[in-house]
Enzyme design. Sequence first.
Site, short mmCIF file in Angstrom:
data_model
loop_
_atom_site.label_atom_id
_atom_site.label_comp_id
_atom_site.label_asym_id
_atom_site.label_seq_id
_atom_site.Cartn_x
_atom_site.Cartn_y
_atom_site.Cartn_z
N GLU A 183 0.81 -1.22 0.00
CA GLU A 183 0.00 0.00 0.00
C GLU A 183 0.85 1.27 0.00
OE1 GLU A 183 -0.39 -2.65 1.83
OE2 GLU A 183 -2.48 -3.24 2.02
N LYS A 199 -3.69 -12.85 22.38
CA LYS A 199 -4.43 -12.18 23.45
C LYS A 199 -4.66 -13.15 24.59
CE LYS A 199 -7.50 -8.52 24.26
NZ LYS A 199 -8.42 -7.53 23.80
N TRP A 237 -2.01 -8.38 25.71
CA TRP A 237 -1.39 -8.73 24.44
C TRP A 237 0.02 -9.25 24.62
CZ3 TRP A 237 -4.49 -9.06 20.46
CH2 TRP A 237 -5.63 -8.25 20.39
P1 ADP Z 1 1.81 -8.95 2.13
O1 ADP Z 1 0.74 -8.15 2.80
O2 ADP Z 1 1.42 -9.44 0.82
O3 ADP Z 1 2.56 -9.89 3.03
P2 ADP Z 1 3.46 -6.66 2.20
O4 ADP Z 1 4.93 -6.72 1.99
O5 ADP Z 1 2.71 -5.56 1.59
O6 ADP Z 1 2.95 -7.99 1.66
O7 ADP Z 1 3.17 -6.71 3.77
C1 ADP Z 1 3.34 -5.57 4.53
C2 ADP Z 1 3.34 -5.91 5.99
O8 ADP Z 1 4.51 -6.67 6.31
C3 ADP Z 1 3.41 -4.71 6.89
O9 ADP Z 1 2.15 -4.13 7.10
C4 ADP Z 1 3.97 -5.33 8.17
O10 ADP Z 1 2.96 -6.01 8.90
C5 ADP Z 1 4.93 -6.37 7.64
N1 ADP Z 1 6.29 -5.84 7.60
C6 ADP Z 1 6.94 -5.29 6.55
N2 ADP Z 1 8.19 -4.95 6.90
C7 ADP Z 1 8.35 -5.27 8.21
C8 ADP Z 1 9.42 -5.15 9.14
N3 ADP Z 1 10.60 -4.66 8.82
N4 ADP Z 1 9.19 -5.57 10.41
C9 ADP Z 1 8.00 -6.09 10.77
N5 ADP Z 1 6.96 -6.23 9.94
C10 ADP Z 1 7.13 -5.83 8.67
#
Ligand code: ADP
Length: 537
Positions: free
Chosen positions: A327, A436, A441
């Site tokens: 996004e 949870k 959490w």
């Molecule tokens: P998908 O939703 O298809 O797995 P995305 O790469 O768009 O692909 O996913 C984004 C999500 O991945 C973020 O909203 C977050 O939850 C997680 N994310 C991305 N980078 C990190 C990071 N460095 N550390 C933790 N979570 C991450």
Amino acid sequence: MTMHYDLLAHRILERAATQFPNKRIITRVGEGTHRYTYADMFARTARLGNALRELGVEPGDRVGTFAWNNYRHLEAYFAPPTIGAVVHTINIRLAPDDMAYIINHAGDKVLLIDPDLTPVIETIADRLTTVRHFVILGEPEEVSTTLPDAIAYETVLAAASAEYSPADVDEYATMGLCYTSATTGLPKGVAYSHRAVYLHSMASSAVDVLALSERDRVMAIVPMFHANCWGLPYSSTMVGADQIFPGLRPDPRIICELVEREGVTFSAGVPTIWIGVLDYIQRSGVEYDLSSLKQIISGGSAVPLAILQAYRDQLGVEIVHAYGMTEAAPLISVNRRRSRLDGLTESEQLALSAKQGVTAAGVEMKLVDENGDTAEWDGEQRGELWFRGPWIADEYVNDERSSETFVDGWYHSGDIASIDRDGYIQIVDRVKDMVKSGGEWISSVDLESAIMAHPDVLEAAVIAIPHPQWQERPLACVVPRAGTSGQLTKDAVLDFIRPDFARWWLPDDVVFIDEIPKTSVGKFDKKVLRERFEDHR
Ligand code: ADP
């Protein structure tokens, strides 16, 4: 006033062709290597644009790519936008139903398909309602498929006019399309404008962000179908870096060999890749010369502290933690140490580098707690991260689910985090992955990172399992390192992390498994684990 100058994706390539015509683009092809320059690539991209026009592609039309990371895929990153059309990078690892859904939903008119991936498209071909042409990314002799009227990429390119004639487009026009990888529900489409990609390339290459330079030799391991390949094909072209493409099915051996042979300075991929590369180096005993590698960008999920440390201490390579999402085209933040923090001790620096970093210029963020109030940036208070900015989506393409995620001008990420006084983000968990327990959490990410620091653990994922009294309790799913299986025990794992957590955080059980299931983009697939261990007591 300043000039009206549209920020267009193909202006990125025009610059490379005039400023850096001799910089190189290198692709691993079978046992060999394909090498050419930005000048060559520009000429072929102009032809591809004209070839697509010949095939009936008009401004606004979608052109789907179904390919590995290679030079033809790079041409396809630029040619559709140049003629006012849209490049839609299709995830080659989705389930067939999801693939058919996104191709139809996007309305792809032409599909550009790598030869070895044609069997995948063949299985869904009869369900595709909008595709008019299947173009196979290769020479005529590589076209061996039952796809109707499939044509070779090199044939259409050779027949097309060489004239470079970009369309007259507005910077807000759509030029790219990516779908999320559908860990829950159908994939959601995100459209990128020319302007978004242009600004993303400028902001992300800055020194305090990805620090990309003309001197770099960039090798993206992150697939070109995942979140715009983190923008690297565009930002690397903008700065005139050499680009190295690993081609078909890159594995740890191939990655190490390419780094050594091509002098890669910059690479990027999800933590699973870097865990695999480290394990391969340790087990194979081969001494690769990785000294050219100045930085590895790891993003997509949290990078475990032990991996940051092992790369630094054992390989002498810095892993830089980055965070983003489809996004957001996708970059939100990168972890660079601010000058104020130079005096930190080594262990404090390591702890800092496990955070997700600070936002790139252009990204605005808000931390919002459960009651809808703004949470303090004190490193303690938690909330959901909301974002807005010039490359952040304001809707999903043609999708009723948009209104749940894009509210009053903000993108609600579904990521729970804290932000410290210096603006460093620390992701606690995805909302749907938190455990949870008794109304409180527990962060699965924190537990996983701690377990993966155990020397006998290769990978670990922590999931919530239903509990009659506490609602949910954590279960640790652990993959022992090869050669140690059978020796690692539940108590050894729990004793190892016990000092770092409150008692009620400790997993109720530890199960040993052969492999953590991965999503199509290489992240831990907790949905599959939750289903597998639903009845675990
Ligand atoms: P998908 O939703 O298809 O797995 P995305 O790469 O768009 O692909 O996913 C984004 C999500 O991945 C973020 O909203 C977050 O939850 C997680 N994310 C991305 N980078 C990190 C990071 N460095 N550390 C933790 N979570 C991450």
